[in-house]
Design a protein around this motif. Structure first.
Motif, short mmCIF file in Angstrom:
data_model
loop_
_atom_site.label_atom_id
_atom_site.label_comp_id
_atom_site.label_asym_id
_atom_site.label_seq_id
_atom_site.Cartn_x
_atom_site.Cartn_y
_atom_site.Cartn_z
N GLU A 34 1.79 1.26 -2.32
CA GLU A 34 0.66 1.31 -1.38
C GLU A 34 -0.05 -0.05 -1.21
O GLU A 34 -0.27 -0.63 -0.25
N ILE A 35 -0.10 -0.51 -2.46
CA ILE A 35 -0.68 -2.08 -2.64
C ILE A 35 0.20 -3.07 -1.93
O ILE A 35 -0.17 -3.76 -1.11
N ILE A 36 1.35 -3.05 -2.04
CA ILE A 36 2.39 -4.02 -1.35
C ILE A 36 2.35 -3.68 0.12
O ILE A 36 2.41 -4.65 0.84
N ARG A 37 2.37 -2.46 0.38
CA ARG A 37 2.37 -2.34 2.09
C ARG A 37 1.22 -2.78 2.81
O ARG A 37 1.11 -3.20 3.49
N TRP A 38 -0.04 -2.65 1.97
CA TRP A 38 -1.22 -2.93 2.28
C TRP A 38 -1.16 -4.42 2.43
O TRP A 38 -1.74 -4.74 3.70
N LEU A 39 -0.96 -4.97 1.60
CA LEU A 39 -0.73 -6.73 1.46
C LEU A 39 0.09 -7.26 2.68
O LEU A 39 -0.20 -8.08 3.32
N GLU A 103 -5.40 -5.60 -10.95
CA GLU A 103 -6.25 -4.66 -10.80
C GLU A 103 -6.14 -3.17 -11.03
O GLU A 103 -6.94 -2.53 -11.55
N LEU A 104 -5.26 -2.88 -10.36
CA LEU A 104 -4.37 -1.58 -10.61
C LEU A 104 -4.44 -1.13 -11.99
O LEU A 104 -4.90 -0.01 -12.37
N ALA A 105 -3.60 -1.93 -12.82
CA ALA A 105 -3.51 -1.82 -14.29
C ALA A 105 -5.04 -1.70 -15.17
O ALA A 105 -4.75 -1.18 -16.03
N LYS A 106 -5.83 -2.44 -14.46
CA LYS A 106 -7.14 -2.31 -15.50
C LYS A 106 -7.94 -1.28 -14.88
O LYS A 106 -9.00 -1.10 -15.34
N GLY A 107 -7.41 -0.31 -13.96
CA GLY A 107 -8.22 0.97 -13.78
C GLY A 107 -9.06 0.92 -12.44
O GLY A 107 -9.86 1.93 -12.16
N ARG A 108 -9.10 -0.21 -11.55
CA ARG A 108 -9.74 -0.22 -10.45
C ARG A 108 -9.44 0.99 -9.54
O ARG A 108 -8.33 1.25 -9.54
N THR A 109 -10.30 1.31 -8.83
CA THR A 109 -10.08 2.46 -7.84
C THR A 109 -9.22 1.65 -6.61
O THR A 109 -9.15 0.62 -6.28
N MET A 110 -8.51 2.51 -5.90
CA MET A 110 -7.70 1.88 -4.83
C MET A 110 -8.32 1.56 -3.67
O MET A 110 -7.83 0.66 -3.01
N GLN A 111 -9.71 2.25 -3.50
CA GLN A 111 -10.46 1.89 -2.19
C GLN A 111 -10.96 0.23 -2.55
O GLN A 111 -10.92 -0.51 -1.80
N LYS A 112 -11.28 0.07 -3.94
CA LYS A 112 -11.67 -1.35 -4.22
C LYS A 112 -10.63 -2.41 -4.30
O LYS A 112 -10.66 -3.39 -3.59
N ILE A 113 -9.33 -2.05 -4.80
CA ILE A 113 -8.19 -2.71 -4.71
C ILE A 113 -7.97 -3.25 -3.26
O ILE A 113 -7.63 -4.33 -3.02
N LEU A 114 -7.88 -2.40 -2.47
CA LEU A 114 -7.47 -2.22 -0.98
C LEU A 114 -8.71 -2.97 -0.19
O LEU A 114 -8.68 -3.10 1.11
N ARG A 115 -9.79 -3.52 -0.79
CA ARG A 115 -10.71 -4.15 -0.18
C ARG A 115 -11.46 -3.30 0.98
O ARG A 115 -11.68 -3.66 2.13
N ALA A 116 -11.50 -2.01 0.78
CA ALA A 116 -11.94 -1.07 1.84
C ALA A 116 -13.58 -0.91 1.94
O ALA A 116 -14.13 -1.21 0.94
#
Length: 116
Positions: A34-39, A103-116
């Motif tokens: 999901e992260i790779i596709r978003w980026l 960020e994913l490995a550190k436990g951040r939420t997907m919403q924050k990782i994907l800058r939503a």
């Protein structure tokens, strides 16, 4: 100046390392994808095709449908380098991806990782 060796490294060689890093911290391959596709703008099929065809990072990012417009919001340090200050556009994209996986490995939420 010679191109950095990572540019010619096959994305398919690094991709499993991203997945392993995430899974060691209780995250999933689906989240990495999901992260790779978003980026990059790849869909699931085209991402898998890039992996199967063994394209290097230069080709992987060069063929990316569209870098997400919120990439400018990705800030921080990865491998001792501040990602927003990387001058080479390809290296910056690679560092963006590294930062998001961190960020994913550190436990951040997907919403924050994907800058939503």
């Amino acid at each position: 100046m010679a191109a950095h060796p990572i540019f010619k490294t096959a994305f398919a060689k690094v991709y499993p390392l991203y997945v392993q890093k995430a899974e060691r911290k209780g995250r999933t391959k689906a989240e990495v994808d999901e992260i790779i596709r978003w980026l990059t703008g790849y869909d699931a099929a085209s991402l898998q095709r890039q992996i199967d065809e063994g394209h290097d990072f230069h080709t992987f990012f060069g063929q990316a449908p569209a870098m997400h417009p919120n990439t400018a919001l990705i800030k921080g340090v990865v491998c001792g380098v501040r990602v927003e200050e990387v001058e080479d556009p390809l290296m910056q994209r690679i560092r963006y991806l590294d930062k998001l996986i961190d960020e994913l490995a550190k436990g951040r939420t997907m919403q924050k990782i994907l800058r939503a």
